[in-house]
Write a protein that holds these residues in place. Sequence first.
Motif, short mmCIF file in Angstrom:
data_model
loop_
_atom_site.label_atom_id
_atom_site.label_comp_id
_atom_site.label_asym_id
_atom_site.label_seq_id
_atom_site.Cartn_x
_atom_site.Cartn_y
_atom_site.Cartn_z
N ALA A 137 0.81 -1.22 0.00
CA ALA A 137 0.00 0.00 0.00
C ALA A 137 0.84 1.27 0.00
CB ALA A 137 -0.94 0.01 1.20
N GLU A 138 2.15 1.13 0.15
CA GLU A 138 3.02 2.31 0.14
C GLU A 138 2.91 3.03 -1.20
OE1 GLU A 138 6.95 1.12 1.17
OE2 GLU A 138 6.49 0.89 3.31
N ASP A 139 3.10 4.33 -1.16
CA ASP A 139 3.02 5.17 -2.36
C ASP A 139 1.63 5.16 -2.98
OD1 ASP A 139 5.82 5.71 -2.17
OD2 ASP A 139 6.23 3.81 -3.18
N THR A 140 0.62 4.89 -2.15
CA THR A 140 -0.77 4.98 -2.59
C THR A 140 -1.56 5.76 -1.54
OG1 THR A 140 -1.78 3.06 -1.46
CG2 THR A 140 -0.50 2.62 -3.47
N PRO A 141 -2.75 6.24 -1.87
CA PRO A 141 -3.57 6.96 -0.88
C PRO A 141 -3.99 6.10 0.31
CG PRO A 141 -4.32 7.44 -3.11
CD PRO A 141 -3.34 6.32 -3.23
N LEU A 142 -3.81 4.77 0.22
CA LEU A 142 -4.20 3.88 1.32
C LEU A 142 -3.04 3.51 2.23
CD1 LEU A 142 -6.74 1.42 -0.39
CD2 LEU A 142 -7.17 3.58 0.80
#
Length: 342
Positions: A137-142
Motif C-alpha cells: 500500500a506504500e506510495d498509494t492513498p491507502l
Amino acid sequence: MFLKQAKRHAKIIIVALSILFLIAILNTDLSPDLYFIHWKPLENISCHYLEAEDVLPSADKVKFSSKSIFFHETSCKGGLDARQACAVESTARSHPDWEINVLFTAPATKDTLINNSVLLGQFQNVNFYRIHVVKYAEDTPLKKFVARGALNRTRWRISHASDVLRYLSLYKWGGVYLDLDVVVAKPLGSLVKNWAARESGIAVAAGAMAFSDDKVGRQVAEAAIRDIKWNYRGDVWGHNGPGVITRVLKNMCSTTDVWKMTTATCHGFEVYGPEYFYPIEWQKAHVYFERGHIDLDKAYVYHVWNHFSQHFKIQRGSPYDTLAKTFCPTAYSIFVDEFGRL
C-alpha cells in the motif's frame, strides 16, 4: 455531603469522557475490534504481517504489465485449493498472452507451493507472488489506512482484505481482477477496456472487473480508492467490495439505476449484464453443484459464490463438474475427490 456529591459528579464526568474517548477511537484507523466483538471468533490474519520464511518472490515492488489478470489469496492456508486452482488454470488456458498473477498475502508453504507448481507449472504465463500488505500500500492513498490496521477492523477480515487489495492492485497497475471462485470460459480481451458487471438489479459486483491505464480506467480506480479511504466499514459484508464499485458508478454515471449504466451514460465504462459473469445468482448457487444441465452459453465467467457454496459437495454430472472437466482439466484430474468423480 458536599464531598460525596463532588465524588459522584467526578465519576459521572470520567465515565462520560471515557465513552467519548472510546467513540473517537472507534472512528479512526487506530480502532481496536471492540465494536466487532460477537459470538463467533474473529479470523486470524496475523499471517498478512509476517515477513519470514517467504518462498515466493515479493510483489511489493514489481511493476506489472497492464495486460495482467490478478487473483488474491487472502487466507492463511499458504496455497490454492481445488476450486482456486481451477480458476487460475481456466484463466491461463483462455489467456495465453496475458500475465496471470496469483498474489498471496501469507507465506506460502513449500508443500502447497510444490503442489500448485506441478498443477500450474505447465502454464508459463502463471506467476505466484507474495504481498506484504503494508508495503504493497506504500506510495498509494491507502498507505496510512493499511499501516494503521484498518484491515483488522472487520468481522470478515479475509474477505475485506481481498476487497481492499483488488482495488489497490487495479489502482497500482490496471488490468483485470477476478475472484478465485470462478471458471473462465472465454477470453476477456474481446471486451471493452474498462468494465464490471451487474450481479442483480440493485448492485454492480466486484468479483470480476477491468480498469485499464487510460483516462476512464484511472478515473474509476482513483474514485474507488477514495471511497475505501473515506467510507470503509467493517460491519457490513458487501460494503467494501460491490458497495465500492456500485457507489462509484452511481456517481460517475449520474444514475442510481444499475440497469441504466452503459458506456454512454458512464463515459466509456461498461457495465455488463449478469448473464456474462454471474449467470446464476448467489441465492441459487447450489444449482452449480447438483446433477443437471444448464444452458449458459453467453457467460465469459461462471462465478460459483464460494462464500455461500463452500460446503456443497460437487456431484458427478453437475454443472460445476462439467465446467471443471472442460475448462480446467489438469486440476480436474489431480483433485480427483473434489470434482464429483467418486
